[in-house]
Design a protein around this motif. Sequence first.
Motif, PDB file in Angstrom:
ATOM      1  N   LEU A  46     -10.717  -8.732   2.815  1.00 32.07           N
ATOM      2  CA  LEU A  46      -9.769  -7.832   3.451  1.00 32.07           C
ATOM      3  C   LEU A  46      -8.833  -7.192   2.425  1.00 32.07           C
ATOM      4  CD1 LEU A  46      -8.894  -9.906   6.653  1.00 32.07           C
ATOM      5  CD2 LEU A  46     -10.373  -7.904   6.492  1.00 32.07           C
ATOM      6  N   ILE A  47      -8.453  -7.965   1.390  1.00 33.38           N
ATOM      7  CA  ILE A  47      -7.628  -7.396   0.321  1.00 33.38           C
ATOM      8  C   ILE A  47      -8.412  -6.308  -0.413  1.00 33.38           C
ATOM      9  CG2 ILE A  47      -6.543  -7.886  -1.916  1.00 33.38           C
ATOM     10  CD1 ILE A  47      -5.745 -10.616  -0.820  1.00 33.38           C
ATOM     11  N   TRP A  48      -9.697  -6.546  -0.623  1.00 32.60           N
ATOM     12  CA  TRP A  48     -10.556  -5.575  -1.293  1.00 32.60           C
ATOM     13  C   TRP A  48     -10.652  -4.280  -0.470  1.00 32.60           C
ATOM     14  CZ3 TRP A  48     -15.714  -4.133   0.282  1.00 32.60           C
ATOM     15  CH2 TRP A  48     -16.362  -3.273  -0.625  1.00 32.60           C
ATOM     16  N   LYS A  49     -10.701  -4.422   0.859  1.00 30.41           N
ATOM     17  CA  LYS A  49     -10.816  -3.266   1.739  1.00 30.41           C
ATOM     18  C   LYS A  49      -9.498  -2.508   1.854  1.00 30.41           C
ATOM     19  CE  LYS A  49     -13.849  -2.437   4.352  1.00 30.41           C
ATOM     20  NZ  LYS A  49     -14.993  -1.494   4.334  1.00 30.41           N
ATOM     21  N   ALA A  50      -8.378  -3.257   1.941  1.00 31.21           N
ATOM     22  CA  ALA A  50      -7.092  -2.609   2.209  1.00 31.21           C
ATOM     23  C   ALA A  50      -6.221  -2.457   0.978  1.00 31.21           C
ATOM     24  CB  ALA A  50      -6.327  -3.411   3.269  1.00 31.21           C
ATOM     25  N   GLY A  51      -6.496  -3.260  -0.068  1.00 33.43           N
ATOM     26  CA  GLY A  51      -5.625  -3.248  -1.233  1.00 33.43           C
ATOM     27  C   GLY A  51      -4.444  -4.179  -1.025  1.00 33.43           C
ATOM     28  N   TRP A  52      -3.795  -4.551  -2.106  1.00 32.85           N
ATOM     29  CA  TRP A  52      -2.666  -5.476  -2.014  1.00 32.85           C
ATOM     30  C   TRP A  52      -1.537  -4.880  -1.184  1.00 32.85           C
ATOM     31  CZ3 TRP A  52      -3.066 -10.407  -3.374  1.00 32.85           C
ATOM     32  CH2 TRP A  52      -4.083 -10.772  -4.260  1.00 32.85           C
ATOM     33  N   SER A  53      -1.431  -3.568  -1.170  1.00 31.85           N
ATOM     34  CA  SER A  53      -0.363  -2.925  -0.406  1.00 31.85           C
ATOM     35  C   SER A  53      -0.558  -3.071   1.105  1.00 31.85           C
ATOM     36  CB  SER A  53      -0.279  -1.440  -0.762  1.00 31.85           C
ATOM     37  OG  SER A  53      -1.508  -0.782  -0.450  1.00 31.85           O
ATOM     38  N   GLY A  54      -1.750  -3.493   1.497  1.00 35.63           N
ATOM     39  CA  GLY A  54      -2.022  -3.657   2.921  1.00 35.63           C
ATOM     40  C   GLY A  54      -1.392  -4.888   3.526  1.00 35.63           C
ATOM     41  N   ILE A  55      -0.899  -5.804   2.687  1.00 35.03           N
ATOM     42  CA  ILE A  55      -0.256  -7.021   3.186  1.00 35.03           C
ATOM     43  C   ILE A  55       1.135  -6.658   3.693  1.00 35.03           C
ATOM     44  CG2 ILE A  55       0.544  -9.332   2.611  1.00 35.03           C
ATOM     45  CD1 ILE A  55      -1.554  -9.417   0.414  1.00 35.03           C
ATOM     46  N   ASP A  56       1.356  -6.798   4.972  1.00 37.80           N
ATOM     47  CA  ASP A  56       2.628  -6.437   5.600  1.00 37.80           C
ATOM     48  C   ASP A  56       3.191  -7.659   6.321  1.00 37.80           C
ATOM     49  OD1 ASP A  56       4.776  -5.326   6.833  1.00 37.80           O
ATOM     50  OD2 ASP A  56       3.653  -3.975   8.145  1.00 37.80           O
ATOM     51  N   LEU A  57       4.378  -8.065   5.933  1.00 40.32           N
ATOM     52  CA  LEU A  57       4.994  -9.239   6.545  1.00 40.32           C
ATOM     53  C   LEU A  57       5.917  -8.880   7.706  1.00 40.32           C
ATOM     54  CD1 LEU A  57       5.742 -11.434   3.406  1.00 40.32           C
ATOM     55  CD2 LEU A  57       3.702 -11.312   4.831  1.00 40.32           C
ATOM     56  N   ASN A  58       5.678  -7.760   8.338  1.00 40.73           N
ATOM     57  CA  ASN A  58       6.456  -7.346   9.501  1.00 40.73           C
ATOM     58  C   ASN A  58       5.492  -6.977  10.619  1.00 40.73           C
ATOM     59  OD1 ASN A  58       9.355  -7.203   8.406  1.00 40.73           O
ATOM     60  ND2 ASN A  58       8.186  -6.021   6.917  1.00 40.73           N
ATOM     61  N   LEU A  59       5.018  -8.009  11.324  1.00 44.83           N
ATOM     62  CA  LEU A  59       4.030  -7.802  12.380  1.00 44.83           C
ATOM     63  C   LEU A  59       4.607  -8.206  13.730  1.00 44.83           C
ATOM     64  CD1 LEU A  59       0.905  -9.313  10.614  1.00 44.83           C
ATOM     65  CD2 LEU A  59       1.524  -6.914  10.778  1.00 44.83           C
ATOM     66  N   GLY A  60       3.814  -8.005  14.755  1.00 48.62           N
ATOM     67  CA  GLY A  60       4.219  -8.426  16.084  1.00 48.62           C
ATOM     68  C   GLY A  60       4.509  -7.230  16.977  1.00 48.62           C
ATOM     69  N   LYS A  61       4.421  -7.430  18.279  1.00 52.70           N
ATOM     70  CA  LYS A  61       4.671  -6.357  19.230  1.00 52.70           C
ATOM     71  C   LYS A  61       6.138  -5.925  19.187  1.00 52.70           C
ATOM     72  CE  LYS A  61       1.032  -7.951  22.355  1.00 52.70           C
ATOM     73  NZ  LYS A  61       0.722  -8.457  23.716  1.00 52.70           N
ATOM     74  N   GLN A  62       7.038  -6.870  18.974  1.00 52.01           N
ATOM     75  CA  GLN A  62       8.436  -6.563  18.798  1.00 52.01           C
ATOM     76  C   GLN A  62       8.951  -7.491  17.707  1.00 52.01           C
ATOM     77  OE1 GLN A  62      10.709  -7.583  22.257  1.00 52.01           O
ATOM     78  NE2 GLN A  62       9.607  -9.489  22.617  1.00 52.01           N
ATOM     79  N   THR A  63       9.911  -7.035  16.971  1.00 49.54           N
ATOM     80  CA  THR A  63      10.401  -7.854  15.864  1.00 49.54           C
ATOM     81  C   THR A  63      11.833  -8.281  16.123  1.00 49.54           C
ATOM     82  OG1 THR A  63      11.045  -5.845  14.674  1.00 49.54           O
ATOM     83  CG2 THR A  63       8.891  -6.800  14.157  1.00 49.54           C
ATOM     84  N   LEU A  64      12.112  -9.518  15.818  1.00 47.41           N
ATOM     85  CA  LEU A  64      13.444 -10.082  15.973  1.00 47.41           C
ATOM     86  C   LEU A  64      14.007 -10.368  14.592  1.00 47.41           C
ATOM     87  CD1 LEU A  64      12.566 -12.633  18.797  1.00 47.41           C
ATOM     88  CD2 LEU A  64      13.695 -10.423  19.089  1.00 47.41           C
ATOM     89  N   SER A  65      15.267 -10.182  14.448  1.00 48.26           N
ATOM     90  CA  SER A  65      15.903 -10.436  13.157  1.00 48.26           C
ATOM     91  C   SER A  65      17.269 -11.051  13.382  1.00 48.26           C
ATOM     92  CB  SER A  65      16.032  -9.129  12.358  1.00 48.26           C
ATOM     93  OG  SER A  65      16.814  -8.184  13.086  1.00 48.26           O
TER      94      SER A  65
END
Length: 507
Positions: A220-239
């Motif tokens: 998946l890293i090969w397909k998307a590149g390192w920039s594809g890793i996103d640590l902000n997922l989910g239908k809604q985000t809480l902070s």
Amino acid sequence: MPETVAPPSTSAPADARHSTVTNAPDYDPRLVNEDLAPLREQTWGTYNIFAFWMSDVHSVGGYVTAGSLFALGLHSWQVLIALVVGITIVYGLCNLVAKPSQVTGVPYPVMCRSAFGVLGANVPAIIRGLIAVAWYGIQTFLASAALDVVLIKLFPGLAPYAVVDDYGFLGLSALGWASYLILWVLQAAVFWRGMESIRKFIDFCGPAVYVVMFVLCGYLIWKAGWSGIDLNLGKQTLSGWSALPVMLGAIALVVSYFSGPMLNFGDFSRYGKSFAAVKKGNLLGLPVNFLVFSLLVVVTASLTIPVYGELITDPVATVARIDNTFAIVLGALTFTIATIGINIVANFISPAFDFSNVNPQRISWRMGGMIAAVGSVLITPWNLYNNPDVIHYTLETLGAFIGPLFGVLIADYYLVRKQRVNVDELFTMSEHGSYWYRRGYNPAAILATVVGAVFAVIPVLASGRMTGMYTAAQYSWFIGCGLALAGYYLLATRGPLRLSVPVSEDR
């Protein structure tokens, strides 16, 4: 610190002994067979315990459970923190439950005789056994989904039979039934060969799935590149502070997920060469191993968005999207094997001991396991684990019943008996025995368990109808465990139900 007093050489491992009971003539046949008697030889080292946890963690169920936390509205880094904190708690609790069985050499249901009575121990044994039946079915279903992927890829003509609406029965497709029954038979065959074969099998399963997960992540890293890793997922985000209660609930769900194998971990720690070896294996297999596993889950899930255009939290579904047939087959088969591994160690061996404890002379270890296998089909487990909401409800319900059993066992061994147990008297029906209590039952343990379970399950059942119950339901394991632990300690040390024989008299 006082230790449990174990009997001298009363038995050997089931695979290595010829006669156990003849070495212990005072053991009542109604309470013992070769699988329940104390071990003479304990041979498992650190790696065996480490491999046990790898098999337990590296499964489709573990991945799906971790992935379901994204539905709570958390960022990926928040999910990662919840996973690691939760597993660290599990690590500490596993060490607590491991010691009694490692020192005495007896499995979980026999150890429960100290708290519940020589006959009362059947209460936690049956509860834990029934819960294992549910988990056995769930894990078999998850593994069968991986097998479905393989079969459809190799034989595209089978695809129509995977549609529940066209070819379905009790909520499962015709192909799903075929895959489920195939795995049902394979698991039974591995289990039937005995504990030594199981040990060798789990030594292989955990590392094997690691290889596939690293390859999948790398792909998946090969397909998307390192920039594809996103640590902000989910239908809604809480902070901020709004995310804290949700993270605490996620931590509780992690503990609930592992509550089953954690409760009966004594079934495996009894084979450990030493308690130090068991603790080291737990350290490597839980916090260390789970941290790596969690990172893989979070990174892999995040990469499915740029590669496939949607968040996929099921590793089997992710593998199915790969263009290469060989890769799909290899990946799905590996996940299938890994899930078989966790199913055998966590949900086959446990009820085998639990049901055997009910009637040792009529129900052998193998028969106990087969009872669980048959029951796993009858509960239609695919309806218990088919979306994040159902997953969480299932975990909360099971946690409500497992927590009290854990609390009573820990309170009895560490707080009431100060780690002293007369092992020989765990196998006697004498009315003068230390664990006879009242007709073989300890009312204090039974009452504490009932109270803990009732108060823990009420929020779960009312979570959809009463305000505030949803939050409380997430902590069902902790509620049940805490109430049962405190309740048993008070009942066993004071009042009309206190232990009639002082703990100091145990030898």
